[in-house]
Design a protein around this motif. Sequence first.
Motif, short mmCIF file in Angstrom:
data_model
loop_
_atom_site.label_atom_id
_atom_site.label_comp_id
_atom_site.label_asym_id
_atom_site.label_seq_id
_atom_site.Cartn_x
_atom_site.Cartn_y
_atom_site.Cartn_z
N HIS A 118 0.84 -1.21 0.00
CA HIS A 118 0.00 0.00 0.00
C HIS A 118 0.87 1.26 0.00
O HIS A 118 0.61 2.20 -0.75
N HIS A 167 0.17 2.80 -3.62
CA HIS A 167 -1.06 3.57 -3.63
C HIS A 167 -1.01 4.85 -2.79
O HIS A 167 -1.57 5.86 -3.17
N ALA A 174 -7.63 -2.41 2.64
CA ALA A 174 -6.24 -2.86 2.66
C ALA A 174 -5.74 -2.90 4.10
O ALA A 174 -6.29 -2.25 4.98
N GLU A 203 -8.37 1.86 0.08
CA GLU A 203 -7.77 2.35 -1.16
C GLU A 203 -8.90 2.62 -2.14
O GLU A 203 -9.84 1.83 -2.23
#
Length: 94
Positions: A48, A52, A82, A89
Amino acid sequence: MAKTFPRSPSCNPHAERFIRSVRDECTNRLLIFDRGHAETVLHDYARHFNAHRPHQGRNQLAPRDAPDVIPLPAAHIARRRAVASLINEYRRAG
């Protein structure tokens, strides 16, 4: 190899920032059961963090985002949970 003092400035700011982010956003909010659970949670958070999560030093782009791509306004947004459902996300749907 020389030892560094605790809380020394400029030891490794990238690692220290990542560890602080992991603690603030992830591990301080979870009860970790065992080593396997910890590894799973940290692996998900690292994915993550690198793929992202927006970073201020990159003008709110994630590290793997291309800087020359202009994002278009999204009509539909899909949410993905997540890191053990601690973080959401969001991506363009359809």
